[in-house]
Design an enzyme around this catalytic site. Structure first.
Site, PDB file in Angstrom:
ATOM      1  N   TYR A  54       0.830  -1.205   0.000  1.00 45.40           N
ATOM      2  CA  TYR A  54       0.000   0.000   0.000  1.00 45.40           C
ATOM      3  C   TYR A  54       0.863   1.253   0.000  1.00 45.40           C
ATOM      4  CZ  TYR A  54      -3.846  -3.057   1.611  1.00 45.40           C
ATOM      5  OH  TYR A  54      -4.779  -4.046   1.743  1.00 45.40           O
ATOM      6  N   HIS A 125      -0.919 -11.938   1.823  1.00 43.70           N
ATOM      7  CA  HIS A 125      -1.871 -11.083   1.112  1.00 43.70           C
ATOM      8  C   HIS A 125      -2.611 -11.832   0.018  1.00 43.70           C
ATOM      9  CE1 HIS A 125      -2.354  -6.522   0.045  1.00 43.70           C
ATOM     10  NE2 HIS A 125      -3.496  -7.150   0.039  1.00 43.70           N
ATOM     11  N   SER A 204     -13.265  -3.939   2.645  1.00 40.39           N
ATOM     12  CA  SER A 204     -14.290  -3.294   1.812  1.00 40.39           C
ATOM     13  C   SER A 204     -15.700  -3.602   2.323  1.00 40.39           C
ATOM     14  CB  SER A 204     -14.162  -3.726   0.345  1.00 40.39           C
ATOM     15  OG  SER A 204     -12.935  -3.298  -0.202  1.00 40.39           O
ATOM     16  N   PRO A 205     -15.944  -3.430   3.634  1.00 45.04           N
ATOM     17  CA  PRO A 205     -17.260  -3.775   4.184  1.00 45.04           C
ATOM     18  C   PRO A 205     -18.366  -2.821   3.743  1.00 45.04           C
ATOM     19  CG  PRO A 205     -15.944  -2.679   5.849  1.00 45.04           C
ATOM     20  CD  PRO A 205     -15.037  -2.916   4.673  1.00 45.04           C
ATOM     21  N   LEU A 206     -17.979  -1.708   3.121  1.00 41.51           N
ATOM     22  CA  LEU A 206     -18.966  -0.754   2.605  1.00 41.51           C
ATOM     23  C   LEU A 206     -18.980  -0.749   1.075  1.00 41.51           C
ATOM     24  CD1 LEU A 206     -18.395   2.158   5.143  1.00 41.51           C
ATOM     25  CD2 LEU A 206     -20.177   0.404   5.153  1.00 41.51           C
ATOM     26  N   GLY A 207     -18.595  -1.887   0.485  1.00 39.28           N
ATOM     27  CA  GLY A 207     -18.654  -2.009  -0.974  1.00 39.28           C
ATOM     28  C   GLY A 207     -17.824  -0.962  -1.685  1.00 39.28           C
ATOM     29  N   ARG A 208     -16.604  -0.729  -1.174  1.00 40.65           N
ATOM     30  CA  ARG A 208     -15.700   0.286  -1.742  1.00 40.65           C
ATOM     31  C   ARG A 208     -16.377   1.666  -1.793  1.00 40.65           C
ATOM     32  NH1 ARG A 208     -11.662  -3.027  -3.340  1.00 40.65           N
ATOM     33  NH2 ARG A 208     -12.320  -5.132  -3.900  1.00 40.65           N
ATOM     34  N   GLY A 209     -17.197   1.916  -0.776  1.00 43.12           N
ATOM     35  CA  GLY A 209     -17.846   3.218  -0.658  1.00 43.12           C
ATOM     36  C   GLY A 209     -19.245   3.282  -1.243  1.00 43.12           C
ATOM     37  N   PHE A 210     -19.598   2.295  -2.077  1.00 39.85           N
ATOM     38  CA  PHE A 210     -20.903   2.331  -2.746  1.00 39.85           C
ATOM     39  C   PHE A 210     -22.045   2.285  -1.735  1.00 39.85           C
ATOM     40  CE2 PHE A 210     -23.739   2.347  -6.110  1.00 39.85           C
ATOM     41  CZ  PHE A 210     -23.158   2.101  -7.341  1.00 39.85           C
TER      42      PHE A 210
END
Length: 325
Positions: A54, A125, A204-210
């Site tokens: 990262y 990873h 990504s528990p928020l769907g990459r922000g979606f």
């Protein structure tokens, strides 16, 4: 919100962390990132997730930038934090690598980047198809004996790989994408983790922000945003996924919470061994996400969420074709 957040145990080896962690992948190397990490610590967040690959200079072939940012932020507060980092992806070509000599070289680089004497949770990873996982985990187990790491994890591993790795050395956690629109792990991975007593960390528990409801059009994504390449953010897929988000927003409104809080509360309700790590650069978003810990969902409400967002509801693949492997 009080500083003391509820805790959860990851695995059966004794690791305990705040019920929500913080993903730092998208944090730039600046003072706002340090401010956000400090603020998260003050709020009671204890788990901070990074990786050796990262960082802002990744596409230039320069690695470790995000680890250095996290290390700088945690300097002087190391005893308050559980640091999770990863090895096993090399170069901008995203090749998976798990040779024992590479593992030992990687951990030393991460320790230097982070400025610490040990890493709490060390993940592979991505699994190297050319190196038996027994050899890779065997090398990581030696790092436990040497005191360089405390606990072992895998990221995006199959049930068979999890079983084989766990037989070499007990795994503490598996990290894989999981959210209301990425539920593939429910069929085989989660049952294996429950059977073996391994914790689960959804990224990504928020769907990459979606799933936050903040993304309304494709043009809401900055021109250099990596999500522009992801199938779920493109064309007809985008429109179909917006319809799902609208239903989640409506349900969240009926609960008096944000859609992001509803999405995280749903994840937390899937099992006591689950610790999501929503990523953000901003402290106000950390505070908003922690509000999920105050959202309770009844059996009837969970059933309604299941109706709104069943497994397979998202249109499009998780990753672009060039990253699928």
């Amino acid at each position: 919100m009080e500083n003391r957040l509820p805790k959860r145990k990851l695995g059966s080896q004794g690791l305990e962390v705040s019920a929500l962690g913080l993903g730092t992948m998208m944090m730039p190397d600046n003072e706002e990132s340090v401010y956000t990490i400090h603020g998260a610590l003050d709020l009671g967040v204890t788990m901070f997730d990074t990786a050796d690959i990262y960082g802002e200079k990744f596409m230039e072939g320069k690695f470790g930038g995000n680890e250095r940012t996290v290390g700088r932020a945690l300097k002087g507060r190391r005893d308050q934090a559980v640091i999770a980092t990863k090895f096993g992806i090399t170069g901008v070509d995203m090749k998976a690598h798990g040779h024992p000599a590479y593992v030992k070289k990687s951990v030393d680089a991460s320790l230097l980047n982070l400025g610490v004497d040990y890493i709490d949770l060390y993940y592979q990873h991505r699994i190297d198809p050319n190196t038996p996982i027994e050899e890779t985990v065997g090398a990581v187990a030696e790092l436990v004996q040497e005191g360089k790491i405390r606990y072992i994890g895998l990221s995006e591993a199959s049930p068979d790989q999890i079983r084989r790795a766990h037989a070499v050395h007990p795994l503490t956690a598996v990290e894989t994408e999981y959210s209301l629109w990425s539920r593939e792990v429910e069929d085989e991975v989660l049952p294996v983790l429950h059977e073996l007593g391994i914790g689960f960390v959804p990224y990504s528990p928020l769907g990459r922000g979606f799933l936050t409801g903040q993304i309304r059009t494709f043009d809401d994504l900055p021109e250099d945003d990596y999500r522009r390449f992801f199938p779920r953010f493109q064309g007809e897929n985008f429109s179909k996924n917006l319809e799902v988000v609208a239903l989640i927003e409506k349900f969240a409104a009926s609960k008096g919470c944000k859609p992001s809080q509803l999405a995280l509360a749903w994840l937390l309700a899937q099992g006591e061994q689950i610790v999501p790590i929503p990523g953000t650069k901003r402290l106000d978003r950390v505070q908003e996400n922690l509000g999920a810990l105050e959202v309770t969902l009844s059996a009837e409400e969970l059933a309604e969420i299941e109706r709104i967002s069943p497994q397979g509801v998202a249109a499009g693949e998780r990753y672009p074709n060039f990253q699928q492997s």
